[in-house]
Design a protein around this motif. Structure first.
Motif, PDB file in Angstrom:
ATOM      1  N   THR A 184       4.581  -7.288 -15.717  1.00 19.05           N
ATOM      2  CA  THR A 184       5.493  -7.546 -14.597  1.00 19.05           C
ATOM      3  C   THR A 184       5.029  -8.725 -13.750  1.00 19.05           C
ATOM      4  N   GLY A 185       3.801  -9.155 -13.948  1.00 19.01           N
ATOM      5  CA  GLY A 185       3.286 -10.211 -13.082  1.00 19.01           C
ATOM      6  C   GLY A 185       2.878  -9.675 -11.726  1.00 19.01           C
ATOM      7  N   GLY A 186       2.675  -8.392 -11.627  1.00 19.96           N
ATOM      8  CA  GLY A 186       2.172  -7.791 -10.399  1.00 19.96           C
ATOM      9  C   GLY A 186       3.271  -7.514  -9.400  1.00 19.96           C
TER      10      GLY A 186
ATOM     11  N   ALA B  53       9.447   5.389 -14.089  1.00 17.87           N
ATOM     12  CA  ALA B  53       8.864   5.917 -15.330  1.00 17.87           C
ATOM     13  C   ALA B  53       8.637   4.796 -16.334  1.00 17.87           C
ATOM     14  N   LEU B  54       9.577   3.850 -16.333  1.00 15.93           N
ATOM     15  CA  LEU B  54       9.495   2.745 -17.294  1.00 15.93           C
ATOM     16  C   LEU B  54       8.169   2.006 -17.141  1.00 15.93           C
ATOM     17  N   TYR B  55       7.796   1.729 -15.884  1.00 20.93           N
ATOM     18  CA  TYR B  55       6.607   0.888 -15.641  1.00 20.93           C
ATOM     19  C   TYR B  55       5.384   1.708 -15.260  1.00 20.93           C
ATOM     20  N   ASP B  56       5.508   3.017 -15.256  1.00 18.76           N
ATOM     21  CA  ASP B  56       4.454   3.868 -14.705  1.00 18.76           C
ATOM     22  C   ASP B  56       3.078   3.572 -15.315  1.00 18.76           C
ATOM     23  N   PRO B  57       2.134   3.142 -14.469  1.00 21.65           N
ATOM     24  CA  PRO B  57       0.798   2.846 -14.991  1.00 21.65           C
ATOM     25  C   PRO B  57       0.090   4.062 -15.566  1.00 21.65           C
ATOM     26  N   ASN B  58       0.636   5.262 -15.289  1.00 21.28           N
ATOM     27  CA  ASN B  58      -0.016   6.478 -15.799  1.00 21.28           C
ATOM     28  C   ASN B  58       0.497   6.889 -17.167  1.00 21.28           C
ATOM     29  N   ARG B  59       1.372   6.074 -17.737  1.00 23.78           N
ATOM     30  CA  ARG B  59       1.812   6.377 -19.103  1.00 23.78           C
ATOM     31  C   ARG B  59       0.620   6.262 -20.055  1.00 23.78           C
TER      32      ARG B  59
ATOM     33  N   ALA C 227       0.836  -1.206   0.000  1.00 16.87           N
ATOM     34  CA  ALA C 227       0.000   0.000   0.000  1.00 16.87           C
ATOM     35  C   ALA C 227       0.868   1.253   0.000  1.00 16.87           C
ATOM     36  N   ASN C 228       2.184   1.058  -0.193  1.00 15.30           N
ATOM     37  CA  ASN C 228       3.100   2.159   0.090  1.00 15.30           C
ATOM     38  C   ASN C 228       4.234   2.248  -0.921  1.00 15.30           C
ATOM     39  N   TYR C 229       3.960   1.839  -2.167  1.00 14.99           N
ATOM     40  CA  TYR C 229       5.019   1.816  -3.168  1.00 14.99           C
ATOM     41  C   TYR C 229       4.801   2.801  -4.315  1.00 14.99           C
ATOM     42  N   TYR C 230       4.430   4.017  -3.993  1.00 12.89           N
ATOM     43  CA  TYR C 230       4.420   5.119  -4.953  1.00 12.89           C
ATOM     44  C   TYR C 230       3.319   5.054  -6.002  1.00 12.89           C
ATOM     45  N   LEU C 231       3.195   3.926  -6.693  1.00 14.27           N
ATOM     46  CA  LEU C 231       2.209   3.847  -7.768  1.00 14.27           C
ATOM     47  C   LEU C 231       1.466   2.521  -7.668  1.00 14.27           C
ATOM     48  N   ASN C 232       0.363   2.449  -8.364  1.00 20.40           N
ATOM     49  CA  ASN C 232      -0.425   1.227  -8.323  1.00 20.40           C
ATOM     50  C   ASN C 232       0.155   0.195  -9.285  1.00 20.40           C
ATOM     51  N   TRP C 233       1.040  -0.658  -8.747  1.00 18.60           N
ATOM     52  CA  TRP C 233       1.724  -1.614  -9.627  1.00 18.60           C
ATOM     53  C   TRP C 233       0.837  -2.789  -9.996  1.00 18.60           C
TER      54      TRP C 233
END
Lengths: 498, 244, 861
Positions: free
Chosen positions: B129-131, C95-101, B114-120
């Motif tokens: 990436t396989g989540g 940036a490479l994986y950024d879902p907001n791209r 819940a704390n890694y900058y973006l919604n991976w």
């Protein structure tokens, strides 16, 4: 079986509506606490107001730790009183002995629970604290001495002390009979048995007293040994902790005794002399603690390192001033009212009777003067921002003394010769003070105590922390009530035949 | 047995905070956890002002207060001087944190997910990436040292305390810590304090140095050359203050 | 678990009282013996590539685990970063994986000018739409098509091949960066660059508005210069910072001159004056390599010999002290006079140097101090130290050549963006010229090697045209020396008639650029871009501009693509690099070159003569056998394979895929020092101390009847005048300048890892100034800017941040906040200073460059 007692003493096993309501309320509070703790487990301690020291500008220790310290402190009373009764033959105090012992046991349990509430990995804590226990850590003392040794000692003491009553009660048929049998464990009350018993408890008492000092000291060491936290590091922490522990413990014991006296209508067992004695004991301890506070204040202001000064400033005139001065006021007030009973009766009578006008006038005059200087000092306060300028402090002191004088003298007729009431008021005040002081020891040294130029931190507890703490308190009361309902809270008189 | 330590050259530091970011990427630290922090300082009054910078890793003290207070030995000294945290044993009492004069400890207040900058877990991303954290560093999960304990930070488990590891997982491979590796101006140097020929030993011989809060008796293994230690007059500018 | 004696067992078995006493009282710590751990086997691979974020293309090593990039580290062999990275370089992993791209091509479904709503479409549909629109306008009038770039990393294949093939009008961002400086240097000494030192030898450096710790410096975006600076400092170089803020140079400054913003020209001429007074002047350089000896008539024109042959004007004459008469300046073995007054053919003439000397004499320390706010003695001290450190007359042997040794120089770049930028940079260069440091060892440098730029001649003989002009007023009577400023283009689009422009472009291609975010002033761009009928955005992110105006968004890859070739020189070592994709393009994105190939194919301008491929061959200098066939679509890798082969790299692209960077070795002194090239200064001399042609332009502009505002700064010698913005009413009592933050400088991407370090916009303000306005540190304040000419005002709310190290009359806001609207980490960052700056007249200087300075008033919110 002609001589068959109709009912067990002290309302054991009897439920009235009042008890049921109390039970309900307690359970409700506990439920909220449990829910809050569930939240904390699920989401992490981000739901608390706690955060890291440094770039997060927070305090990793807060309400939980404050209450760990408070609860353990409270446990002081029971065993001390009990032991002293035994050692110094204070016969007249015996009625409070058992409630004191129970108080100790419950307080220690609550202390342990608060630690669990605080740690991030409770399950690991339960295992690792013992599996990997490190004597090197001041915590070790808290766990081994306090949580284990101390708790164990108190339980044994409670057990021995209760055997006779258990034996008595085991004679009565009833749901609890087997429980009493178990406790009595074949106790008959033969002279030899009594003799063995008293010897055992005597030595136990001897053993417990040093353990007690050590235990409360280690808690002081938890803070006192931390060179990295200005405001903590210092030799006074340990004795200070012992003293404040006594203050809060005895204070709470007084309150409980008073309540028991009321609900059980045990006026004759719990006589005024008991409260007078406890009151005096509390007075001594409180004075001792005030002494520590003054010494502490002096060392941390007079030519102290600027990091110390930063914290002291926050305490005396900064963010925490309201709490700090609140604590001081509470302690001084209880001291002042506890002294009342030492005014010789004649004086006690004459004083308010003869000098009322004079004293009230004097008091009012002082008050007026204080107000006056205050009004002059208002601008000074304004432009000096939040910081108190010397003259403002002076004004406050004058005001405070004035108020105290008026209050004291005004109250004198009301409280004179009312040892129970005075003791209870004092008891309540010192306990509030104790909680406040524990908080002041724990928190400011983190928020204002960074040695590197991080900016000042902040901490304010969230509903989760409050609920968990209240839940624990309620749980403690519940335990006490339940005990009262299954076992005599005071020794059963010898009059009762075996 | 090498005795690892660090020498930071404040004359070279540009306060760019590249070390902080490199550390975060290498160690996958969650938001608001800065195992490495760089102070930006200002002193004096216009026009007689001074602006300077000071990186703050864990000091890996020889007389580490955090190790002393840890009730379960999760925080311990390795023989090579690293002050390590066994995140598999830590109970999260945060005693180390209040004991540390340098404020280098970080408690995991939340689940890292819940704390890694973006919604991976965004479908588009996890498809590739396989989540989970796409830059997850597998080396952090492993156990290190002969004691074979998990001291590299791992998954930043909720409810345990973590801090700078001197990149134990790199050091044991003979690599430099990520911050040292990244520093644009080579302001940071890592090596063996016991080896008189090591770069850091030579620097300490040649130049005046200091350690932070020396009078606290913690005996830090991080030495600073150039610049001066912060004083009461030192103000922090462009402070990074993030609460988890 | 191997545990030594003082081992852990003792700790855990320590319940024993003895152990308790021991470890509690003695406080010893248990230690454990480490050993190298057996790391689990992972398929780890290191792929060399090139950073995508900034302008200087640092070398990267991408660490991949099981085919996924997990981190970027510096490429150890890359001259520009030597294995190091800036915070953005390390942080771009997100940036490479950024879902907001932008994951797939988008077509707008709502009206323009408001935040967009989008429909995901196939590449085919998107390209088809774009191609149709592009062709439609190209057929009508190619001028209607505009290609606007931010940073372009494969000039040959974007700026050249695509622009030529499509016939689009190209607009860049240089005029927002440092073009005033470029033009000044091109015009004065024929070098393409601004100002930087020879760090290996310089002993005394003027860091003139150089944001050492965050940004810029000449030509490179950051990392290389600080690396060379710290070495120079350790060598003993002294650095003086001339800057309204000390934060830029921080502790690297040995001396700080807190100069009033926009007064650099006065400071420079003041220093020149003191240098001449103190006689620390390199006369031999001035005589041989500058037009300082040229005789100037009273009309400001050079005295010339009779024209010979077909050149329309004769050679300029100098006064030979030996012969006591005038001779053409390039006569061998003469000793031309630098001072004095002479009468030739009845006209009174003076050497240009004499004119210069008399001109700068007005810039006394007292005057300079009053204009710049820097104490006299500080100015005098710097002048003295400059003169002493220049060691005029000394030489140093390099590669067997005895070269002049003048270890003094200036580093300046972005500060060129001020109203008097062009002339200010000329004035600053004149300091180095007086000291003879230009092109000398340890002296003034401008470019990585010493070569003559085409503008050396061009800028001297501009033919100012009558209207109609093009979109950015090239060769116009308004801005003869021109930098293609999009801000001007925006103004023109709003009122073409005012500028004598007879068209308004209709189709815009945005290539990795976000004018609304990056350029002042936002309002002007919003108004102007409304007039574009069709806008294509090529970007991995949905920029503010795209969000408001794009009809089609084509998702570009970030670092995961082939791109280049990229220069990798650090000014001492020559190297070339290529960007290598460490992964396949994520989502549905494509490499830019693929996008242009697609687009051109759709638009039918890919194949054949004059097509994209044809121009690509020309731009990459690909000749048979390496030339791309014009009838077949190549892969991007193939294009670079041919380029690599053609430039003598046998392994071709494979070499770069293995090594990342081709290091060609040290730059030879013969290419490096102006004095060492053959001919000297690559033939671009005599250097124009005196700008005769500038006077010519001024006269023409006046003749063509343009306002003084446009021609006033076209003077042969730099002249200080109060900035136009000083005309704002006095309640606008503070200068607002802007600066860059290392967390964002140059970044074309929202990077959470650096945003976390600088989450919100702030404004630096001196506590004295703030307290006078009852503003506390951290208070919200209103900042209102005022346009001195139009009277317009702009207003934003921002957080005040105390700084003692900034001038009390100046406040400063950093750039790069809030540029990518659709990104969670960018929302609510606060305003960009670009919403306070103005563009156009009064804020766009004589060479059409943007001014990042405005008068503001600050009030507590």
């Amino acid at each position: 079986m002609a001589t068959r007692i109709e009912r067990l003493p002290y309302g054991i096993g009897r439920w009235s509506a009042g008890w049921t309501i109390l039970l309900g309320v307690l359970l409700a509070i506990i439920t909220v606490g449990v829910y809050a703790y569930y939240q904390q487990l699920a989401l992490g301690e981000v739901v608390t107001g706690l955060r890291d020291i440094g770039t997060m500008g927070g305090a990793p220790w807060g309400l939980y730790v404050s209450f760990v310290v408070y609860f353990v402190g409270v446990s002081f009373a029971g065993i001390t009183v009990a032991a002293m009764i035994r050692l110094f033959r204070l016969k007249h105090l015996r009625p409070v002995a058992r409630m004191a012992e129970v108080l100790t046991v419950i307080a220690l349990i609550l202390g342990a629970f608060s630690i669990i509430a605080d740690v991030g990995q409770p399950l690991r804590a339960v295992v690792n604290l013992f599996r990997y226990a490190r004597p090197g850590s001041p915590f070790f003392g808290t766990f081994t001495l306090v949580m284990s040794g101390y708790l164990f000692g108190s339980l044994v003491y409670l057990y021995l002390d209760g055997r006779r009553d258990a034996a008595l009660l085991s004679k009565q048929p009833g749901r609890l009979q087997s429980f009493y049998r178990l406790w009595a464990a074949g106790y008959r009350g033969t002279p030899s048995e009594r003799e063995r018993h008293s010897r055992a408890s005597f030595w136990l008492a001897i053993a417990i007293l040093p353990l007690l000092v050590a235990a409360h000291s280690t808690l002081g060491f938890v803070f006192g040994l931390q060179v990295g936290r200005p405001g903590w590091f210092g030799g006074l922490q340990a004795p200070g902790f012992v003293a404040l522990a006594g203050v809060s413990g005895v204070g709470l014991l007084i309150i409980i005794a008073a309540i028991v006296r009321r609900v059980l209508g045990a006026q004759d067992q719990l006589g005024r002399n008991i409260f007078r004695w406890l009151g005096s004991f509390l007075l001594v301890l409180t004075l001792a603690y005030l002494y520590f506070m003054i010494v502490d204040l002096l060392t941390s202001t007079y030519a102290a390192h600027h990091h110390e000064v930063r914290i002291t400033t926050a305490l005396l005139k900064g963010e925490y001033a309201w709490l700090y001065w609140g604590v001081v006021a509470a302690l001084l007030t209880s001291v002042s009212i506890l002294t009342v009973q030492y005014i010789p009766a004649p004086a006690g009578v004459r004083l308010p009777a003869a000098w009322p006008r004079f004293v009230r006038v004097a008091g009012v005059a002082l008050l007026a003067d204080g107000m006056l200087t205050a009004s002059q000092a208002i601008p000074a306060i304004k432009q000096s921002g939040f910081a108190f300028s010397p003259q403002v402090v002076a004004v406050l002191i004058v005001l405070f003394i004035a108020l105290l004088a008026v209050f004291w003298v005004g109250l004198l007729p009301l409280i004179r010769g009312k040892p129970i009431m005075t003791a209870v008021i004092a008891g309540v005040l010192v306990n509030l003070a104790a909680i406040g002081k524990r908080y002041l020891i724990v928190v400011p040294s983190q928020t204002y105590g960074t040695l590197l130029p991080y900016s000042t931190g902040s901490y304010s507890p969230t509903w989760v922390e409050y609920s968990i703490v209240l839940g624990l308190v309620a749980f403690g009361i519940l335990l006490f009530v339940l005990f009262m309902k299954v076992f005599p809270i005071m020794e059963v008189e010898d009059s009762m035949p075996l | 047995m090498a005795q690892y330590g660090m020498v930071i050259d404040l004359d070279r530091c540009t306060g760019c905070r590249a070390c902080m970011v490199a550390c975060k990427v290498e160690n996958n630290t969650p938001q608001a956890n800065f195992w490495m922090y760089v102070f930006r300082f200002e002193e004096g009054e216009f026009p007689n002002t001074r602006v300077s910078f000071m990186p703050r890793p864990c000091m890996h003290c020889d007389n580490a207060p955090c190790v002393k207070v840890c009730p379960v030995g999760a925080r311990f000294k390795r023989e090579d001087g690293l002050t390590a945290t066994d995140w598999d044993r830590c109970i999260g009492c945060r005693y180390c944190e209040v004991a540390c004069p340098y404020g280098v400890n970080y408690f995991n207040w939340k689940d890292p997910e819940a704390n890694y900058y973006l919604n991976w877990d965004d479908p588009g991303v996890s498809e590739i990436t396989g989540g989970g954290l796409p830059y997850a560093n597998p080396a952090l999960e492993l156990a290190y040292g002969s004691e074979n304990r998990r001291t590299a930070g791992g998954g930043h488990l909720k409810g345990v305390v973590e801090k700078c590891t001197f990149c134990v997982h790199r050091v044991e491979k003979g690599l430099q810590p990520a911050c040292v590796e990244a520093c644009p101006t080579n302001a940071m140097h890592f090596g063996d304090l016991d080896d008189p020929d090591s770069e850091i030993s030579q620097m300490l011989r040649k130049r005046a140095s200091f350690r932070l809060l020396e009078d606290a008796g913690t005996q830090p293994r991080v030495h600073y050359v150039g610049g001066q230690p912060p004083t009461t007059e030192t103000r922090q500018i462009e402070e990074v203050k993030v609460r988890a | 678990m191997a545990i030594n004696r003082r081992g852990f067992l003792k700790g855990s078995a320590g319940v024993a009282g003895g152990a308790l006493a021991a470890s509690f009282l003695l406080g010893e710590l248990e230690t454990l013996a480490p050993a190298s751990s057996e790391a689990a086997a992972l398929s780890e691979k290191w792929i060399p590539t090139t950073c995508w974020i900034g302008k200087q293309d640092c070398g990267l090593m991408a660490r991949t685990v099981n085919g996924r990039v997990v981190s970027f580290e510096g490429h150890p062999d890359h001259p520009r970063n030597l294995g190091k990275l800036c915070p953005k370089g390390a942080g771009q992993i997100t940036a490479l994986y950024d879902p907001n791209r932008v994951k797939a091509p988008l077509i707008r479904t709502n009206e323009k000018g408001v935040p967009g709503t989008w429909r995901q479409v196939s590449w085919d549909e998107a390209l088809e739409l774009a191609a149709v629109k592009i062709n439609e306008v190209r057929e009508r009038d190619p001028r209607l098509l505009v290609w606007q770039k931010g940073r372009s990393k494969a000039k040959a294949l974007y700026d050249k091949a695509f622009v030529k093939a499509s016939g689009a009008t190209k607009m860049g961002h240089g005029a927002y960066c440092s073009d005033a400086g470029y033009r000044a240097l091109e015009y004065t000494i024929g070098q393409h660059g601004v100002l930087h030192p020879d760090f290996r030898h310089t002993r005394y450096l003027l860091s003139w508005g150089w944001n050492v710790t965050n940004a810029g410096g000449n030509k490179l975006c950051w990392l290389t210069w600080p690396q060379q600076l710290v070495q120079a400092k350790e060598r003993g170089m002294k650095m003086v910072s001339i800057d309204p803020r000390l934060r830029s140079a921080a502790h690297f400054a040995d001396e700080w001159l807190p100069i009033r913003p926009g007064t650099d020209l006065a400071m420079a001429l003041g220093l020149c004056n003191l240098l001449i007074e103190r006689g620390t002047v390199d006369r031999s350089y001035l005589r041989r390599f500058t037009n300082a000896p040229f005789l100037v008539q009273e009309d400001g024109r050079f005295l010339r010999a009779e024209p010979e042959g077909e050149d329309e004007q004769g050679k300029a004459l100098v006064w030979d002290e030996a012969l006591g008469r005038t001779v053409p300046y390039d006569t061998e073995a003469i000793s031309p006079a630098l001072e004095g007054t002479f009468t030739v053919r009845g006209v009174k003439v003076k050497p240009a140097f004499e004119v210069f000397k008399e001109h700068v004499a007005e810039y006394t320390p007292a005057f300079v101090s009053q204009v710049t706010g820097v104490p006299q003695q500080q100015v005098a001290q710097v002048a003295r130290e400059l003169g002493e450190n220049a060691m005029i007359g000394s030489t140093m042997e390099i590669d067997g050549m005895q070269l002049p040794y003048r270890p003094v120089a200036i580093m300046a770049y972005h500060m060129a963006q001020q109203e008097l930028g062009f002339q200010a940079l000329r004035a600053m260069l004149m300091i180095s010229m007086l000291l003879g440091a230009v092109g000398a060892v340890g002296g003034q440098r401008c470019d990585f090697t010493w070569k003559a730029h085409k503008n050396w001649a061009k800028l001297d003989e501009i033919k100012i045209k009558e209207p109609p002009y093009n979109l950015y007023l090239k060769d116009s009577k308004f801005y003869p020396i021109n930098s293609a400023l999009p801000g001007i283009a925006a103004k023109v689009m709003m009122t073409p008639e005012k500028y004598g422009v007879d068209y308004v472009p209709e189709v815009l291609i945005l290539h990795h650029t976000n004018p609304l975010g990056s350029f002042p002033d936002r309002e002007a761009f919003i108004q102007a871009y409304k007039r574009f009928k069709f806008v294509v955005a090529i970007d991995p992110w949905l920029s503010l501009t795209a969000d408001l105006f794009a009809d089609v968004v084509l998702p570009a890859a970030t670092i995961e693509k082939y791109e280049g070739p990229l220069s990798a020189t650090d000014q001492y070592v020559d190297a070339t690099a290529l960007r290598i994709p460490p992964m396949n393009p994520l989502f549905e994105s494509k490499g830019d070159i693929d996008i242009y190939l697609d687009l051109c194919e759709k638009a039918g301008i890919l194949y054949g003569e004059g097509g994209y491929l044809d121009h690509a061959n020309k731009a990459l200098k690909l000749e048979d056998p390496y030339a791309l066939p014009l009838d077949r679509r190549p892969t991007v890798r193939e294009i670079y394979e041919r380029w690599a082969q053609a430039s003598g790299i046998e392994d071709g692209v494979a070499f770069f895929e293995k090594s990342g960077v081709k290091v060609k070795g040290p730059v030879s002194a013969r290419k490096y020092y102006g004095y060492a090239t053959d001919p000297p200064f690559a033939g671009a001399y005599p250097h124009r101390l005196y700008g005769e042609s500038l006077l010519g332009y001024q006269q023409q502009m006046q003749a063509m009847g343009v306002d003084k505002l446009y021609w006033q700064d076209y003077t042969p010698l730099p002249v200080w005048r109060p900035m136009t913005l000083e005309r704002s009413p006095q309640e606008y009592d503070l200068y607002l300048m802007s600066h860059k933050l290392i967390e964002f400088k140059q970044s074309r991407t929202p990077l959470p890892l650096t945003v976390e370090l600088a989450p919100r916009q702030f404004m630096e303000i001196n506590p004295k100034t703030a307290k006078a306005r009852r503003i506390d540190d951290g208070d919200e304040v209103w900042v209102e800017s005022h346009n001195a000419l139009s009277g317009d005002t702009r207003r934003v709310k921002v957080t005040a941040s105390y700084r003692e190290s900034i001038r009390p009359d100046t406040v400063s806001m950093p750039h790069h906040f809030g540029e990518y609207v659709k990104h969670p980490w960018i929302k609510g960052q606060g305003p960009s200073p670009n919403s306070l700056f103005f563009t156009g007249e009064g804020y766009v200087s004589n060479t059409a460059d943007q001014t990042y300075l405005v008068k503001v008033q600050v009030t507590k919110a």
